[in-house]
Each structure stands twice: as structure tokens, then as C-alpha cells.
Design an enzyme around this catalytic site. Structure first.
Site: not given
Length: 470
Positions: A51, A129, A131, A212, A220, A269, A339, A358, A360
Site C-alpha cells: 500500500d 563518514e 557520526e 568522536e 564514527e 562527511h 577542516r 570531502e 562536510r
């Protein structure tokens, strides 16, 4: 794995039940179970009915019948249920037999096909990645006369003065000091290892696991990069396994982006690289060892980032993570190693096959099929239009003077702002019919009415702190 091989696996492992799994539109994993005798080779073509009107954002009640069609290559034995095989499924219309536009897994399949049709690349590899927090207990409620939540963790800094029935050893993790502690401060080492090993048993290649930054059980586990669709399937396995292992240990796992005030939130990430005929297309002699293609891909993601966040940071809670001071990527720029930028270029290895960047900003509340598809479409748009990402920002963004920081574009401050950006900027998502206007409109409607408006109407506990005695 072929349908015939899936049936052979069922006989070999004495499977008694087959769990058919798929993801609904908002991003919650769903399932129903059939006896193993109901699974035949033909099942992988004809599918099973359900459904669709009971799924938020899908079918109206007068056209509710839909099909789940299992995909043989996704088979794995459930590590928690008794003699049960799991299969991820695609959603189809039972009359036309067309793949359903609002099936998130179908969106991801179309994104990969569109990329291949451009001739730019044949594979988009994503390394996620994700977390999450593991708490010892959680209580919460919201109704007409009360609103509260309470979480607890033996690791939480708030417990260092607690009088306990056993001596308080004092090994609590301070706020923002939870990165890589060893036991006994890290109480979740065995739990994370168990999740890691079960993931590997279920066909997910894992690179590492660790505690982490936040206090109170932030974790992580890094999965090795795989093509987009496989990575999204793996994230579903990841969440399922993490939650069930936590429950078996008498704990609870959450992928909510910001469950704790005044400490780091949880991100998803995404490491991205494009490949063709087994060769990485992101290695080059440009900034950070990247190719022109990679730089243009970053340009596309940064240009469309406000709209992307409607899928990558899709909850009202997401924007409580995206604030200064907690390693959150609130500035839309890129950098080698840094970062604090929205896009980071890692420096782990000079190997050309490891060249990637990456993104983030995303968080683990995202529907992985939709989020990664949107990121890929933005990257492809950047490559096709040679979008310049501007100059990199290699300074510590959090230490910049106000006048210098004002020149750096920022992420939206709320889910509503991201949805408005998506409303204005989604033509790049419509290429190749990957996303449709109906998908975009339904997503904006669902998030606006069921989440933003619902929260707006309700008193917040902090308002009592601030205004009760006014």
C-alpha cells in the site's frame, strides 16, 4: 549475485524468512517479510504488492497499489533476526511497470545513469563518514502541556560529580575533548568494534572506527568508498546495525544531527571522486593535487550548496549543528587540509587513486539516496559549465577578522532558507529526469508542513526559561 544464487544462499543458510526493505520519501527504512518459499526467480521481475498510500509523500489512497521489486545483488543475511535474508528493493507502478519517480533508490539509480550518459565519468565513488551518538538512556515527549527531552551517558561530563552505588572512577569525557580517547574513558570500544565486524560480515568494507569529538558517546565508523547506489545501500545497513547493536547492549543509538547543546553535532562527511574505465579523474597538478575536473566539481557544489542542503541537512535540528565554534562547516569555501571549510581536500596519500574532496556539510539525518544524488548532480553541473569555485581559504576561518569573514558565503541558517534556495535553484537536478518537479515540490511541501510549521506552532522549553516571569 543473481536470483538463482540468492535462492541457493537461502538453501545453504537454511533461511526461513525474506525481509524486503526499501526507503520511504522522508528517509526512514521500511520493510515487510515473506516466507522464503514465496521468493522465486520470477519474484525479482514481478515483485510484491504493498500500500503506497500509507507512505508519506507517495500515492493517493485511490491509486495506492505499488510494487516492491527485490534486487538480487543486495542480498545479505540479517545478523539479528532468526534465519532471515534481507533484500533491498526498487519501487514500481504495478500497471505501467515504470520505476517510481519518488522512490529515493530510483533517484540514485537515475543519477548514476545520467552521469554515464554525459560521457564525463562512469563511476561516482562516495566515501561516507557518518557520526552518531550512543546514549545509555533517552526520554522525550511533546504534547499540549509539556515538552522535554533527557539523554544520559556514563561518559557525559555532567556525570563526573555523580554519587553512584559503585565508586565514581571519574573517567568522563570533557565537552569537545572526545576525539580518540582510550578506555576506560572510551566506554564504547567493544560496541563499535562489534558494529564494525557485523558490517563487514554483511559485505560493507570498513576502514576504521573511533570515538568522536563530543562527550557522551559520540562515535564514527568509516566505510570504504563505493559507487553511489552501493554506498547509499551501505548507509542503510550501517544505521540498522548500529541501532540494533546498541539495543543489544542496553543502549540507544541516534543519528540526530545535534542531540546535545554546547558540544559537537554529528555530520555525514562525503568524500567524492569521479572515475572512468578504472582511472581516477580527480588527480592532477592543480590546487591540492586535483585536476581541473575536480576543481569545477567543487565549484558546482559550492554554487548550489544552499539548495543542496535541503536534501543534505534536511531537518530543523540540522541547523543547530551548523553554527560557529563546533567544527561545523558554516562557510561555503574550500581548502587543502582545513577542516573548517565546507569542502576539504585530504592529504592522506600522494596516490592518484586517493585524490578526492570531502563535502562536510551533510549530516546523517539525510536520505542518503537523495543527498548523494543531489551532490553528484551539482558536481556534474560544475564540470559541464566550468564553474570556478573561487580562491581557496587556507586560514583558520574561525579566527578571521569580521570584515574578511563577511566576504565568505555562508550556509543557510534554517531549513526554511534551504528549501527556499531549492525552490529557486533546482534546474541542475532536473537534468536527465533524475529529480522531477513533482519530487522537488513534494519534498518542499513535506518539509514545510510536517516539520517547519509543526515546530513553529509549539512552545519551546527554552522559551519558559527566558519568558515565563516576563
Amino acid at each position: 549475485m543473481t536470483p538463482k544464487e540468492v535462492l541457493a544462499l537461502c538453501r545453504e543458510r537454511e533461511i526461513r524468512a525474506v525481509d524486503l526493505r526499501f526507503m520511504d520519501f522522508p528517509g526512514t527504512q521500511k520493510h515487510f517479510t515473506i516466507p522464503v518459499k514465496a521468493l522465486t526467480e520470477e519474484s525479482f521481475e514481478v515483485g510484491f504488492g504493498f500500500d503506497g498510500s500509507s507512505m508519506y509523500g507517495w500515492q493517493a489512497i485511490n491509486e495506492s497499489d505499488m510494487l516492491v521489486v527485490p534486487e538480487a545483488g543486495t542480498a545479505f543475511v540479517d545478523p539479528f533476526m532468526n534465519r532471515t535474508l534481507c533484500l533491498f528493493c526498487n519501487i514500481q507502478d504495478p500497471i505501467t511497470r515504470e520505476d517510481y519517480d519518488k522512490d529515493p533508490r530510483n533517484v540514485a539509480r537515475k543519477a548514476e545513469k545520467y552521469m554515464q550518459s554525459t560521457g564525463l565519468a562512469d563511476t561516482a565513488n562516495f566515501g561516507p563518514e557518518a557520526e552518531f551518538f550512543v546514549f545509555d538512556s533517552v526520554r522525550f515527549d511533546q504534547n499540549e502541556h509539556e515538552s522535554y527531552y533527557h539523554v544520559d551517558s556514563v561518559e557525559g561530563q555532567w556525570n563526573r560529580g555523580k554519587a553512584e552505588s559503585v565508586p565514581n572512577a571519574g573517567y568522563r569525557i570533557r565537552y569537545k575533548e572526545g576525539y580518540f580517547p582510550v578506555p576506560p574513558a572510551d566506554t564504547l570500544q567493544d560496541l563499535r568494534t562489534e558494529i564494525m565486524l557485523i558490517l563487514m560480515e554483511c559485505g560493507v568494507d570498513v576502514e576504521a572506527q573511533h570515538h568522536e569529538v563530543a562527550t557522551a558517546g559520540q562515535c564514527e565508523i568509516d566505510m570504504k568508498y563505493r559507487p553511489l547506489l552501493e554506498t547509499a545501500d551501505n548507509i542503510l545497513k550501517y544505521k540498522y546495525i548500529a541501532k540494533n547493536v546498541a539495543v543489544q547492549h542496553g543502549k540507544t543509538a541516534t543519528f540526530m544531527p545535534k542531540p546535545l547543546w554546547n558540544d559537537n553535532g554529528s555530520g555525514l562527511h562525503l568524500h567524492l571522486s569521479l572515475w572512468k574505465e578504472g582511472e581516477s579523474l580527480f588527480a592532477g597538478s592543480g590546487y591540492g593535487g586535483l585536476s581541473d575536473m575536480a576543481v569545477y566539481a567543487m565549484g558546482g557544489i559550492l554554487k548550489h550548496a544552499p539548495a543542496l542542503l535541503a536534501f543534505c541537512c534536511p531537518t530543523t535540528n540540522s541547523y543547530k549543528r551548523l553554527i560557529p565554534g563546533f567544527e561545523a562547516p558554516i562557510n561555503l569555501t574550500y581548502s587543502y587540509r582545513n577542516r573548517s571549510a565546507a569542502i576539504r581536500i585530504p592529504v592522506h596519500s600522494p596516490n592518484p587513486n586517493n585524490k578526492r574532496f570531502e563535502f562536510r556539510c551533510p549530516d546523517p539525518s539525510a536520505n542518503p539516496y537523495l543527498a548523494m544524488s543531489a551532490v553528484l548532480m551539482a558536481a556534474l553541473d560544475g564540470i559541464q559549465n566550468k564553474i570556478d569555485p573561487g580562491a581557496p581559504l587556507d586560514k583558520d576561518i574561525y579566527d578571521l577578522a569580521a570584515e574578511e569573514l563577511d566576504t565568505v558565503a555562508k550556509v543557510p541558517r534554517s531549513l526554511n532558507a534551504s528549501l527556499e534556495a531549492l525552490r529557486e535553484d533546482h534546474a541542475f537536478l532536473l537534468k536527465g529526469d533524475v529529480f522531477t518537479e513533482d519530487v522537488i515540490d513534494t519534498w518542499i511541501w513535506y518539509k514545510s508542513t510536517r516539520e517547519i510549521e509543526a515546530l513553529r506552532q509549539r512552545p519551546h522549553p527554552w522559551e519558559f526559561t527566558a519568558y515565563y516571569d516576563i
